[in-house]
Write a protein that holds these residues in place. Structure first.
Motif, short mmCIF file in Angstrom:
data_model
loop_
_atom_site.label_atom_id
_atom_site.label_comp_id
_atom_site.label_asym_id
_atom_site.label_seq_id
_atom_site.Cartn_x
_atom_site.Cartn_y
_atom_site.Cartn_z
N ILE A 1 -13.18 64.98 -35.01
CA ILE A 1 -12.49 65.23 -34.87
C ILE A 1 -11.13 64.80 -36.22
O ILE A 1 -10.11 66.39 -36.42
N THR B 1 -18.38 68.69 -29.33
CA THR B 1 -17.85 67.95 -30.89
C THR B 1 -19.60 66.84 -31.76
O THR B 1 -20.09 66.97 -32.12
N ILE C 1 -11.19 69.73 -19.54
CA ILE C 1 -11.22 70.32 -20.68
C ILE C 1 -11.65 69.04 -21.94
O ILE C 1 -11.70 68.99 -22.87
N CYS C 2 -10.78 67.82 -21.59
CA CYS C 2 -11.74 66.40 -22.30
C CYS C 2 -13.13 66.89 -22.64
O CYS C 2 -13.56 66.71 -23.57
N ILE D 1 -14.56 69.65 -24.68
CA ILE D 1 -14.15 68.95 -26.42
C ILE D 1 -14.94 68.62 -26.78
O ILE D 1 -15.34 68.43 -28.12
N TRP D 2 -15.33 66.99 -26.06
CA TRP D 2 -16.57 65.89 -26.08
C TRP D 2 -18.38 66.71 -27.26
O TRP D 2 -18.44 66.40 -27.69
#
Length: 151
Positions: free
Chosen positions: A114, A102, A94-95, A98-99
């Motif tokens: 963010i 972006t 998940i991290c 998201i990274w």
């Protein structure tokens, strides 16, 4: 003649001072210690509760018997291992997603992107509500009446 000007070394924006680095190490060690102690305390409390609830079956689970192919302790350790693996892999995935969404290449870019997406929190200088309480009872009384005075 010109007077030589003493130049102080300027730290780069990414470089931390020795004091900040030590503080971060101490903070990380503190958080790791708290998390470790919490995990051990929670696991111990669960084991003691299970032993107190049904000591006969608890002993069978620890020692095993002919009817069971593996002991309860082995089964629990295997489940804990798989659960830990799934938790780390899931959170990491998940991290990482998201990274990548972006498009950031470093932590500063990630923080800025963010920060643009998330809503801004208004600063409360000075605070508009109480910040000091005489005790827990005073805090609880304040929380039960908080927000009702405006209506």
């Amino acid at each position: 003649m010109e007077n030589p000007v003493e130049s102080k070394p300027v730290l780069a924006s990414r470089e931390l001072s020795e004091e900040e680095r030590k503080y971060r190490y101490r903070a990380g060690a503190f958080l790791a210690g708290v998390a470790g102690i919490s995990a051990i305390a929670g696991f111990s409390k669960t084991i003691m509760t299970a032993k107190k609830t049904d000591p006969q079956y608890f002993e069978k689970g620890v020692q095993g018997s002919l009817a069971m192919q593996e002991t309860g302790a082995n089964l629990a350790m295997r489940a804990l291992g798989w659960g830990t693996l799934y938790a780390f892999l899931g959170t990491g995935t998940i991290c990482f997603a998201i990274w990548k969404m972006t498009g950031a290449t470093n932590m500063k870019e990630f923080r800025e992107s963010i920060g643009n997406v998330l809503p801004r929190l208004p600063k409360s200088d000075p605070p508009r509500s109480r910040t000091e309480f005489a005790g827990l009872t005073d805090l609880m009384q304040y929380l039960t009446t908080w927000g009702k005075e405006d209506k």
